[in-house]
Write an enzyme that holds these catalytic residues in place. Structure first.
Site: not given
Length: 436
Positions: A327-329
């Site tokens: 997720e994201c990073g």
């Protein structure tokens, strides 16, 4: 029976978090059990709440969660003496289009729970106008009740007197007035507050805030303004499916943005979670059946992540036979490369072709509704997932098959589709719940 309050403000940056932490710790010093919640998609404040109260805090979100899910989460406060819900942004700030049970505004939570609102007002650069703002917030929406205000960053006794007189004339109670006090300001970073676990002195900082608040705010009157609340057990809990039976979860300062309610829901469904630290060059648990890399601040540690060969090779080996999701990073780390703010390109895991850059910052912020085109851990193709995106990276390349069709809260299609290659998947949004 618990007493419930919502802590809100006209805008961000006024002092909601500091007041919430200080009230929680001050009442805890008086022997009361305090439970906190965070309204909206913030993954940092709940850790501060836990530090102040000694009890886990979770997010409640009217855009992503239905009423039953919110009731289920809030029912954990049934054994507390005081329950505080800290708002996000301004009291009525949400998205333009309604979600599952609201627009994501703090006011939705206040109305749904029937808890009165304590407003933090910063009257810097104004006097009587502060009362007009408070009165406008009080009268803006039926069903949202204002308990009173706490003034923050008051310049002088004369300034305080002017504001107090105006609020009194408007029939609004003033619970206290705080002079400027830099020592209790919480450090900030580009995605919000610096995380609680990164601050060795967090306990002392909260104690100082509690002492300061106790000197300037009438804690008894604030408590008396709270609504007595009898939580009703929800027929259904939050709609969250664990991604596997045994989950290897990346967990360290580079991978720490995960909603507490997600982890609790996974465990409640019988899943086991084993954590590992990519920054310590650890690989995911070989006995796990899925690996999950949450968001965080990988851009601050990109050089170390790139140099940690055991982590990267272990992750690649894991993905040969089992699913990996970021997720994201975490999604960025699954990609081919990440360019940091100084323009230095760092090789990442290479499980996906995604390349991102922080050299030219661009904010991506908002709720996301994704319809999966391919399966991801815990969810089948066609599932509708609700989440939130907040990052400053720019996509340099996103060559893999899109994971989902993603819309923002207005219904507009966005380019951050996520990716899928082999057993690896990733999204820029942080999952909050699946539509029932």
């Amino acid at each position: 029976m618990p007493a419930g309050l919502v802590i809100s403000a006209p805008a961000s940056g006024v002092g909601k978090t500091t007041l919430t932490l200080a009230l929680a710790r001050a009442w805890r010093h008086r022997g009361l059990n305090v439970q906190c919640f965070k309204s909206g998609p913030d993954y940092i404040d709940p850790a501060f709440h836990a530090a102040a109260t000694g009890r886990a805090s979770v997010n409640v979100d009217s855009w992503a969660m239905d009423r039953a899910g919110i009731a289920h989460l809030v029912s954990r406060g049934a054994d507390a003496d005081v329950v505080l819900a800290e708002g996000s942004m301004g009291l009525f700030d949400g998205v333009a289009a309604r979600g599952v049970s609201g627009t994501g505004a703090t006011a939705d939570i206040a109305e749904l729970l029937g808890w009165p609102v304590v407003l933090v007002i910063d009257p810097s650069g104004q006097a009587q106008t502060a009362a007009a703002i408070a009165a406008g917030l009080r009268d803006y929406r039926a069903g949202v009740r204002l308990a009173g205000v706490v003034l923050n960053r008051v310049a002088s006794p004369r300034h305080e007197d002017l504001v107090r007189r105006a609020l009194n004339d408007a029939g609004i109670a003033v619970f206290g007035a705080l002079p400027r006090h830099a020592e209790i300001s919480l450090p900030k970073r580009h995605l919000g507050l610096v995380q609680a676990e990164e601050q060795a002195e967090i306990g002392k900082l909260i104690d100082e805030a509690a002492r300061f608040i106790a000197e300037h705010v009438d804690l008894d009157v604030v408590l008396q303004s709270a609504a007595k609340w009898s939580p009703q057990p929800a027929a259904n809990g939050l709609n969250v499916t664990p991604p596997g039976q045994r989950i290897a979860l990346a967990r360290d300062p580079a991978f720490s943005f995960v909603y507490p309610h997600m982890l609790e829901a996974w465990r409640a469904a019988g899943a086991e979670i084993s954590t590992f630290s990519p920054l310590a060059d650890e690989a995911p648990d070989a006995s796990a059946d899925v690996c999950w890399l949450p968001g965080g601040y990988p851009e601050l540690h990109a050089g170390k992540i790139a140099a940690n060969a055991r982590f990267r090779s272990g992750l690649r080996a894991f993905a040969e036979t089992r699913p990996v999701h970021g997720e994201c990073g975490g999604y960025m780390v699954l990609g081919a490369a990440l360019t940091d703010a100084d323009g230095v390109r760092h090789e990442m895991a290479g499980l996906l072709g995604l390349e991102t850059s922080f050299a030219k910052r661009r904010m991506h912020l908002g709720y996301r509704l994704a319809t999966l085109a391919s399966p991801m851990p815990g969810h089948q193709a066609g599932a509708r997932l609700r989440g939130h995106e907040f990052h400053y990276s720019t996509i340099v390349a996103q060559p893999d098959a899109p994971l989902a069709v993603v819309h923002d809260a207005t219904g507009a299609v966005i380019a951050e589709t996520g990716s899928q290659r082999g057993r690896a998947t990733g999204t820029f949004f942080h999952l909050i719940a699946e539509d029932r």
